[in-house]
Design a protein around this motif. Structure first.
Motif, mmCIF file in Angstrom:
data_model
loop_
_atom_site.group_PDB
_atom_site.id
_atom_site.type_symbol
_atom_site.label_atom_id
_atom_site.label_comp_id
_atom_site.label_asym_id
_atom_site.label_seq_id
_atom_site.Cartn_x
_atom_site.Cartn_y
_atom_site.Cartn_z
ATOM 1 N N CYS A 119 0.843 -1.200 0.000
ATOM 2 C CA CYS A 119 0.000 0.000 0.000
ATOM 3 C C CYS A 119 0.876 1.247 0.000
ATOM 4 C CB CYS A 119 -0.901 0.020 1.228
ATOM 5 S SG CYS A 119 -2.204 -1.219 1.190
ATOM 6 N N ILE A 120 0.586 2.143 -0.939
ATOM 7 C CA ILE A 120 1.292 3.421 -1.023
ATOM 8 C C ILE A 120 0.545 4.441 -0.162
ATOM 9 C CG2 ILE A 120 2.041 5.275 -2.558
ATOM 10 C CD1 ILE A 120 2.085 3.234 -4.829
ATOM 11 N N PRO A 121 1.231 5.113 0.747
ATOM 12 C CA PRO A 121 0.569 6.084 1.636
ATOM 13 C C PRO A 121 0.330 7.409 0.907
ATOM 14 C CG PRO A 121 2.909 5.991 2.123
ATOM 15 C CD PRO A 121 2.663 4.978 1.038
ATOM 16 N N GLU A 122 -0.920 7.730 0.669
ATOM 17 C CA GLU A 122 -1.254 8.892 -0.159
ATOM 18 C C GLU A 122 -0.684 10.190 0.397
ATOM 19 O OE1 GLU A 122 -5.169 11.324 -1.793
ATOM 20 O OE2 GLU A 122 -5.399 9.276 -1.081
ATOM 21 N N GLU A 123 -0.903 10.447 1.670
ATOM 22 C CA GLU A 123 -0.498 11.736 2.230
ATOM 23 C C GLU A 123 1.019 11.907 2.198
ATOM 24 O OE1 GLU A 123 -1.245 15.459 3.370
ATOM 25 O OE2 GLU A 123 -2.789 13.953 2.942
ATOM 26 N N GLU A 124 1.743 10.887 2.641
ATOM 27 C CA GLU A 124 3.196 10.991 2.736
ATOM 28 C C GLU A 124 3.865 10.917 1.366
ATOM 29 O OE1 GLU A 124 1.593 9.826 6.603
ATOM 30 O OE2 GLU A 124 1.340 8.992 4.588
#
Length: 325
Positions: A119-124
């Protein structure tokens, strides 16, 4: 077996003797032969190879001049940089096959966008880059300058604005290695990437002009010139996965001699594709290399290899062989 080869390469030569395993060794030796005779090599990246952290070995391939031009999707262009600045925030989900729709929704609400088991962290990841790349876009437009998508990324990396965010060793970022060399690149269909979507949103809001970003047609025109200028000793084509990252650049050859009447244009001098696609559904991505002869892309004598396997397993092995590991 040569004495200069390391243990990984020697293992491959000793045990990889048949079927897809043999094709891996044959393709690696063919790639090596191309470079030894002065041919250049295009590598195309499809799928989610950057999120698969291919940069850990691909960056060294770039540094050692074993690739002269790259074609990649917009996702691979940006996801290597996302991994560079937000690696600790990624979440691996090995049981991804068992997720329910509700569990997928829960990941979305946590700002986690899933790519298979990662999972790619959207915010970071996305937003951390957005504030910097948007400024670079706007600064260019204010000066009346236009660049390709990868050139804007190179500018961002080389400017140092991301240094405070680095979470992996910089030597493991293939995009940083490419930026340092100003490696030629084409990024067809960039608009469907996250950064492409963000750029489009600013165009829709009237804050940027679409023309500030050079287009896919301009990428093709650039590639035509680059191919013509660099094909004296041949140019090989090493394709990881299928899709537009491979389909776009391979077409430059028939375009040159059919549409521009440059009848002395040479075919690609080597072709290898790592793919798990199948031809039975009319899939061009899974087509055997000989089909490309009928389209004027490969010649009868072009060395051709197809490895029907997982690129996340096979590509690092071939690159390890090229690096004498």
């Amino acid at each position: 077996m040569t004495n200069s080869k390391g243990s990984i390469s020697q293992f491959m030569e000793h045990y990889y003797l048949h079927f897809n395993a043999a094709a891996v060794v044959d393709a690696a030796k063919g790639y090596e032969k191309q470079l030894s005779k002065g041919s250049k090599m295009l590598v195309s990246l499809a799928g989610a190879m950057s999120t698969a952290e291919l940069g850990k070995i691909f960056a060294e391939i770039i540094r050692q001049d074993k690739v002269q031009i790259i074609s990649c999707t917009g996702a691979n262009l940006e996801e290597d940089i996302m991994n560079l600045v937000a690696h600790s925030h990624y979440k691996r989900i090995p049981e991804y096959r068992d997720l329910t729709p509700q569990q997928e929704w829960d990941l979305l609400e946590k700002g986690l966008n899933r790519v298979t088991d990662t999972c790619i962290p959207e915010e970071e990841a996305f937003r951390r880059l957005q504030q910097h790349i948007v400024k670079i876009w706007k600064d260019a437009e204010a000066k009346g300058e236009r660049y390709f998508p990868h050139e804007f990324m190179y500018k961002m990396l080389l400017s140092g604005v991301l240094e405070e965010y680095y979470e992996i060793d910089l030597k493991d970022s293939w995009m940083y290695a490419a930026a340092e060399k100003n490696l030629p690149m084409v990024v067809p269909g960039w608009e469907d990437s996250t950064m492409g979507n963000i750029f489009a949103s600013y165009v829709i809001k009237g804050e940027l002009k679409a023309s500030t970003m050079k287009s896919g047609i301009e990428y093709m025109a650039f590639l035509a010139d680059w191919y013509s200028d660099n094909s004296n000793n041949g140019i090989g084509f090493f394709q990881i996965g299928g899709g537009i990252a491979g389909d776009f650049p391979i077409c430059v050859v028939p375009m040159l001699y059919q549409d521009l009447d440059r009848t002395d244009t040479p075919f690609w001098s080597y072709f290898c594709q790592i793919s798990d696609s199948t031809t039975s559904y009319g899939s061009y991505s899974g087509a055997v290399p000989n089909e490309k002869i009928t389209w004027g892309k490969l010649g009868i004598d072009t060395p051709k290899f197809i490895i029907e396997s997982d690129a996340t397993i096979v590509a690092p092995l071939i690159f390890a062989y090229l690096l004498n590991m």
